[in-house]
Structure formats: C-alpha cells, structure tokens
Design an enzyme around this catalytic site. Sequence first.
Site, PDB file in Angstrom:
ATOM      1  N   LYS A   1       0.862  -1.186   0.000  1.00  0.00           N
ATOM      2  CA  LYS A   1       0.000   0.000   0.000  1.00  0.00           C
ATOM      3  C   LYS A   1       0.890   1.225   0.000  1.00  0.00           C
ATOM      4  O   LYS A   1       2.028   1.169   0.476  1.00  0.00           O
ATOM      5  CB  LYS A   1      -0.868   0.027   1.258  1.00  0.00           C
TER       6      LYS A   1
HETATM    7  N1  GLU Z   1      -7.200   0.014  -3.321  1.00  0.00           N
HETATM    8  C1  GLU Z   1      -7.959  -1.158  -3.577  1.00  0.00           C
HETATM    9  C2  GLU Z   1      -7.985  -2.047  -2.351  1.00  0.00           C
HETATM   10  O1  GLU Z   1      -7.823  -1.610  -1.245  1.00  0.00           O
HETATM   11  C3  GLU Z   1      -7.514  -1.867  -4.851  1.00  0.00           C
HETATM   12  C4  GLU Z   1      -6.096  -2.312  -4.856  1.00  0.00           C
HETATM   13  C5  GLU Z   1      -5.625  -2.814  -6.210  1.00  0.00           C
HETATM   14  O2  GLU Z   1      -6.400  -2.868  -7.153  1.00  0.00           O
HETATM   15  O3  GLU Z   1      -4.425  -3.156  -6.290  1.00  0.00           O
HETATM   16  O4  GLU Z   1      -8.244  -3.213  -2.449  1.00  0.00           O
END
Ligand code: GLU
Length: 409
Positions: free
Chosen positions: A102
């Site tokens: 993240k």
């Molecule tokens: N931000 C989204 C999540 O928390 C998608 C992450 C992604 O597609 O890599 O799952």
Amino acid sequence: MNAIEAARHYFNQAADHMGLSQNMRKLLLTPKREAKVQIPMQMDNGEIGTFIGYRVQHDDARGPMKGGLRFHPEVDADEVVTLAQLMTWKTAVVNIPYGGAKGGIAVDIKKLSRGELERITRGFIDNIHDMIGPDKDIPAPDMGTNAQVMAWAVNQYEKYHGFSPACITGKPLELHGSEGREEATGRGVVIVTEAVLKQLKKTLSGSTVALQGFGNVGSFAARFLHEAGAKVVAVTDVAGGVRNSEGLDIPALTRWSADHNGLAGFPGSESVTNDELLRSDVDLLIPAALGGVITEEVARDVRASVVVEAANNPTRAEADEIFHKRNVVVVPDILANAGGVTVSYFEWVQNRQHFRWELARVRKELDRVMVDSFDRVWNIAQEKHVSLRTAAYIIGIGRVGRATVLGGI
Ligand code: GLU
C-alpha cells in the site's frame, strides 16, 4: 483499540485458531520493506510545498506485491503498514497471485489544483519508481486517487523504464485500463452481499440498506444494489447525507451528486448524519468510507443484521466482538472489497498478454472469483464455528504461510 491495532487483533484471532507459532506470526506480520519519501512540489502560487509519501511492501510470498495509492490527510506510516498487511490477506483470500502493498501521500486533494495533483503524483513516482514494476509491486487507485492519477503515474514510470502498462492498474481505458475496473469494488461488494443473504435465506430484492460513502466504491455499490431491487434508504458522503424510507432513486441521486458536488439537498429526501446512518433501522449496513468508523458505541446501536465492509478496516476490534455477541453477520473487508484488486489482476493479465477482454468476460470472471471465495469463507466459518472474518483470515494466512514455508528463506 484503534483501527491499526484491530487488524493485528484479527490476525492473532485467526493465528490462535491455527496454532501458529510466535516466530511464524512475526515473520508474516513484519513488512518486507517500508519507504517514506519527501515530495517537494512547486505550488501554483510559486511557493514550495513539501509532502510525505509512503510505500509499504508487506509480503511477496505469493507473487508481486499489490495495493492502492491513497491520497488523504490522515495517511501516515502506521496506517499504510496496516493497509499493506490487509492487502496480503485480501489477495490470498481471493487466491490471485499477488502479495500485499500500500502507498499514499498525506495530502488533502481538495486543496490541490489539477496541476498540483499531477505534479505531486509524478514527484511521488520519481521517488518510488525503482521499487515498483510489473513483477515487483503494482500500485492502483485507492481513496483520493483515480484513473487519471494512475495515467500520470504510469506515464512517469515509463519515462524511466519504457512501455510497461502492467506496472500500474486502474488506468483509463485509453491507456490500457480494463473494462469493468472502475465498477469492480462496488460490484464485488454486491455479489458477496447477495451470497451472504442467500445463506441466510433472504434476498437483496426488498432488503433495506444504509450506505456510508458515495465515492468510487459507494456509488457503484449503490447502483448495483438498486439494480438488484434493494431499497437504499440512507447514504452519506464526506459533506452530509440523505435519507428516504421509501428508498432513494439512486440513478437520480448519482446525477444530483455529480451536478451539485455532493448528496446534500437531494429533492425528496431528509438530511442524515453519519451517526444516524450507522444506526439506521435497516437490514444491511455497508460502510464504504474511512476506516475505524464502527466503534464499540456504534456497534451496540447498529440495527442491521448484516454488515458488509466495503471500506478497508471500518470496524474496531471491540465493535467486532459486540457484533459477534449480538449475532450480527459481518462480511469482512478482505473478502467484501476484494473485487477491485481482482479486476486489477485481470487488467494486469490483459496488459501482459496485450489482449483486451470484453466487459461481459470481466464481470463473469469477477462473479466467479467472488462467489467461490465467499463460499469457501462461509464453509470454513461453519466448520470451525468462527466468524466470517476469522474464517477469511484463516484462509488468507494459511495460503501465505504455506507459500512462505514451501519457498523457504
Ligand atoms: N485500493 C484497492 C484495495 O484496497 C484496490 C487495490 C488494487 O487494485 O491493487 O483493495
């Protein structure tokens, strides 16, 4: 316990059930790599702004690391570590070949011009381009970012590395994005909602819903809920909220929100606060905004019998205990909102094959992944007499743990 401690608590709850050793817990919880970078930026008024960006790569035992970029004033090192860890379990629960990561920038995007948003995005990628890549770590949108931000991010990455659309997902269709990616998280939420109701011998059609959040996830969830015949009776966004006990006209509300920059004032509705929304007299409660919003006090007052966590980490640990005691069924974030990363995976597959899928194929594959994953979580929960959350963690931790042991150190 705050929202960050809650994630660790959920991990330990499952780890206790699995009899996982302390050494293994430490190995699985410790992030592989954490970057904290300075992003200096020339603001429109000529001044220099200094921002802090983060990328945490939590685990890569099952594949390249994967997870969104969040632009929000509350982003800090602890939050990003927690969200990266959730991505590791999430990709494992839906069994897509990724680890977890993240990133984000502590910034209020409402205070940035479009030009400043582009410059801060490019400045961030300048700092982390060596860490990410199609086989290493693949960012995507999260709170405060969208397909346009991903377009700038991929463009900046390609200045260093050449054509590599698979280095970022959630891109615009014109720049190698996938059909169905934007709607994917909201659609996935509704698929698992239907699946849990089916187990409870209920249907979405005729059920009443309170939905917190009308961003990307909330607005698409509202649309699919409405299409499935559910009555969405209360919705809030960052600025306020609206309610109508007969059910809100979601297509009209979506147009209203786009035209008026928010939900407030929607004709034929009364206003509602977030506190009231969470305590609404409804069948289903769907938090689709920030983390940590369901506190112990809120959990005591929730009247819905099913909570579907569209947001990441919305329920505090004490609140989860109360839900468990009160027999409120909670579909956990690492399953409920996994539709987004699942279609990110489809986008990455399409980019690597240079072969575009049609929307119908994306939807069909997404439906299959979400239903299969839900069924597995449900069955483990029944078998082991645990909550859906603990069952999801058992599956996620089990897959990551086995991959780690098989690969060796
Ligand atoms: N931000 C989204 C999540 O928390 C998608 C992450 C992604 O597609 O890599 O799952």
